[in-house]
Design an enzyme around this catalytic site. Sequence first.
Site, PDB file in Angstrom:
ATOM      1  N   TYR A   1       0.877  -1.172   0.000  1.00 34.24           N
ATOM      2  CA  TYR A   1       0.000   0.000   0.000  1.00 34.24           C
ATOM      3  C   TYR A   1       0.915   1.222   0.000  1.00 34.24           C
ATOM      4  O   TYR A   1       1.473   1.598   1.022  1.00 34.24           O
ATOM      5  CB  TYR A   1      -0.917  -0.033   1.231  1.00 34.24           C
ATOM      6  CG  TYR A   1      -1.810   1.171   1.379  1.00 34.24           C
ATOM      7  CD1 TYR A   1      -2.370   1.802   0.272  1.00 34.24           C
ATOM      8  CD2 TYR A   1      -2.119   1.673   2.640  1.00 34.24           C
ATOM      9  CE1 TYR A   1      -3.196   2.903   0.418  1.00 34.24           C
ATOM     10  CE2 TYR A   1      -2.953   2.770   2.801  1.00 34.24           C
ATOM     11  CZ  TYR A   1      -3.486   3.381   1.689  1.00 34.24           C
ATOM     12  OH  TYR A   1      -4.307   4.475   1.839  1.00 34.24           O
TER      13      TYR A   1
ATOM     14  N   ASP B   1      -2.353  -1.085  -4.009  1.00 30.04           N
ATOM     15  CA  ASP B   1      -2.735   0.292  -4.296  1.00 30.04           C
ATOM     16  C   ASP B   1      -1.439   1.079  -4.412  1.00 30.04           C
ATOM     17  O   ASP B   1      -0.788   1.375  -3.423  1.00 30.04           O
ATOM     18  CB  ASP B   1      -3.619   0.825  -3.170  1.00 30.04           C
ATOM     19  CG  ASP B   1      -3.995   2.281  -3.355  1.00 30.04           C
ATOM     20  OD1 ASP B   1      -3.533   2.910  -4.328  1.00 30.04           O
ATOM     21  OD2 ASP B   1      -4.733   2.818  -2.496  1.00 30.04           O
TER      22      ASP B   1
END
Length: 250
Positions: free
Chosen positions: A104, A143
Amino acid sequence: MKLISWNVNGLRACLKKGFEDTVKGMDADFVCIQETKMQPGQAEVDLPEYPLQYFCSAEKKGYSGTAVFTAREPLDVQYNFGTHTDEGRGIFLEYEDFYLVNVYVPNAQPGLKRIDYRMQWEDDLRAYLAELDRKKPVILCGDMNVAHEEIDLKNPKSNRGNAGFSDQERGKMTELLGAGFTDTFRYLYPDLTGVYSWWSYRFNARKNNAGWRIDYFLVSDRLRDRIREAKIHTDILGSDHCPVELDIDL
């Protein structure tokens, strides 16, 4: 082998929106989650199909965090990397023939307030991935908090220079790809427009498909011929992101 990556924007909230049923329906070998926003023990994920559940949580409660669900036991599990140890942003699983990395990536924040840290994080991750790649191929997902090219967001002109579409962040993605990695979705669909993985909760962005493609599966270049499919499941709700998928022969 099928892998799923999904920023759930709070796993406890997503559990109330059908997360478990959604995951079961996708029938993947690996489910990689970002932005869990929870500490170990704060929620129970009832997925008997995935008896191995690895969580990497931020020291700050309700912030960041990653997780991987699978039935395949790894040779080794590593949480975080280098000096980046307090925000729960990475899980590294080693298997006989590959590494699976779930990240992330830090958001640069409005006004690019955190861009210096973001740049350092990018450089350190790229160097570490290169180390892994010298040993065996890498599958990287998560992400990545950047739309790489103009085709990857609905409104590139008005967002130029904003967090997620700054020249600095786009440049780091270019460097990562140049270091020996392939963007699986663009490899299969180089010219496909209007397919995104994140939409703001404001301005009816999802309804109007005013989105960004910021969730990725990247693979070592030597795996690109084994890519079977790369999907973005825009129809799956439960978060401001939707799941992305990689099907690969391994």
